[in-house]
Scaffold this motif. Sequence first.
Motif, PDB file in Angstrom:
ATOM      1  N   GLY A 147      -2.009  -6.731  -1.251  1.00  0.00           N
ATOM      2  CA  GLY A 147      -2.768  -5.586  -1.753  1.00  0.00           C
ATOM      3  C   GLY A 147      -4.263  -5.785  -1.570  1.00  0.00           C
ATOM      4  N   ARG A 195      -3.612   7.207 -11.320  1.00  0.00           N
ATOM      5  CA  ARG A 195      -3.494   5.787 -10.974  1.00  0.00           C
ATOM      6  C   ARG A 195      -4.227   4.929 -12.005  1.00  0.00           C
ATOM      7  N   ARG A 228      -4.432  -2.845  -7.035  1.00  0.00           N
ATOM      8  CA  ARG A 228      -3.021  -2.758  -6.687  1.00  0.00           C
ATOM      9  C   ARG A 228      -2.568  -1.311  -6.648  1.00  0.00           C
ATOM     10  N   PRO A 229      -2.043  -0.877  -5.513  1.00  0.00           N
ATOM     11  CA  PRO A 229      -1.657   0.527  -5.379  1.00  0.00           C
ATOM     12  C   PRO A 229      -0.302   0.791  -6.029  1.00  0.00           C
ATOM     13  N   HIS A 266      -3.299   3.774  -0.779  1.00  0.00           N
ATOM     14  CA  HIS A 266      -4.085   2.555  -0.929  1.00  0.00           C
ATOM     15  C   HIS A 266      -5.439   2.752  -0.255  1.00  0.00           C
TER      16      HIS A 266
END
Length: 589
Positions: free
Chosen positions: A207, A441, A455-456, A502
């Motif tokens: 990531g 998110r 971190r996606p 991302h």
Amino acid sequence: MKVLGISAHYHDSAAALVIDGVPACAVQEERLSRRKNDAAFPLGAIEWCLDHAGLQPGDLDAVVFYERSMRKFDRILTSALRTFPHSWRSFPHAIKNSLGEKVWVRGIISSQLGVPRSKILFTGHHQSHAAAGFLTAPTSRAAILTADGVGEWATLTVGQGERCPGRGANITLHREIRYPHSLGMLYSTFTAFLGFAVNEDEYKVMGLAAYGRPTMTDAVRKLIRRTPDGAFALDMKYFEYQTTARQSYSPRFVGLFGRPRNPYEPIDLETADGRRYADCAASVQAVLEDTLVDITRELHRETGLPDLCLSGGVALNGVANARILAESGFERVFVPSAPGDAGCALGAALYTDRVFLGNPDRDVPDHPFWGPAVDSRELAQAAREDDQVVEELDDAVLIERIADQLAAGRIVGWMDGASEFGPRALGHRSILAAPHSREMRDRLNRDIKYREEFRPFAPVAPTEAADRYFDLPPGGSRLARFMSGVFPVRPEWRSRLAAITHVDGSARLQTLDRGMAPRLYQLLEAYGRRTGIPVLLNTSFNVAGEPIVNRALEGYSTFRRCGIDVLVAGSTLVTKRASPAHRVKEEVA
Ligand SMILES: [Fe+2]
């Protein structure tokens, strides 16, 4: 014929039961013991498997352990003697581990389960990985690549598998690379250097890599030398894992890459150190990918086969997997839902059934749902006792209601049927949310997952619709079935899929067939009718540091402790009374 497979004593213990050639069930010990990455002998998992199938230990025809303990002991002893006196500190620890548990596995299994020693078999660690990859994939002939940190001696193998109608299967591993030369250990060394937990946080390095530039690949290539036969060798001057359990990299490594990151030091990309860490991650990621692409290209040339089965912990690297698919020449790449050591329990059982015992080959159902089923009555009872709003709804009503909630920006805990075997939530133990905004998110990271912002989150989309939003190469949808590939989000959709895109524009997509998880599929359709985009954010149902929830009660406890608004198990819907008014206005065009 009933074969029980066991993996244990390293990390991610698990048990799996194969009956008449088909998996009956499989579960990681951590899901039952609630200790993350539980490596103990998996008594809980074994008991659950036997109970689930209505068997007593005496009914088993074979119990198979996923690696050959004596060979592993041989490797530990030989490595220690080779590096003596540098290894004198790690030696007692390694020997205690081996003598205590690994070497005497036959006795442990025999006494714990009460099965005769003659029924206890062993597969090679990479045979187990290979079988977990090949014998669960819908292909009759395929090339095989396994890669991990280390098993007994092998760290990477290449070979070929063939199903033989009516008489089992052949799995031949033609060549192997041996410890201490290991792609998994190379990556884990950077994981430790970057301040993350080895054998657990390797995906954080992947990531972080998206934030960096591969400016240090020349330095990484000093650590890993390609050999004329197409393999590789590590320059052990830069490593210490072969001599001590305390540190995996040497002072020379630090000389090349600078000061290691303290685990408690935040990664601030505004600082030179922060950018260096990201560049380190990007550089080792690039070298790992290049090496795997070279090896798989050669394997494709050698076998001439269209299909490749990938397994071992390295196969959790979705970015590398996508490059292998795009560049190796293989048309289809299969990665099982549990490519790591837990999956070896199932691999060992299937290997024993098909290869050792030569039982007729059978198709293995193409899904990851081999664990315990959720009990919605348990949820209803707990929630009522806790004075929450509980409703029992028909599926059609429930799915429309949840789609409304998701479109209104609510976060949903979603439990459905049997749990996934493997580290990823694939729609039976998932937290679902609208995938459109960065706010979502950040809210998930802050209120639920308590984790690093780099971190996606991952998306799930119907297989038929995925290509519209994601740039999938031929074969990409198959690789995404168990969330094993990272692919670009199409540029025109990135702003409307901001919670799952991302920083480099990619996403670790799951493509969902209607047949694999029909209720989640219907939910995606219902959500798509409301928003025009049948894509949801799908992250594992757990908070940081805990295993994914298994039972309804664990789901309920997690729901009460974090920012999940709505919880579903089967037909039971629980709405949080004290839910804060988290309403995010989604910009959905
Ligand atoms: Fe392994």
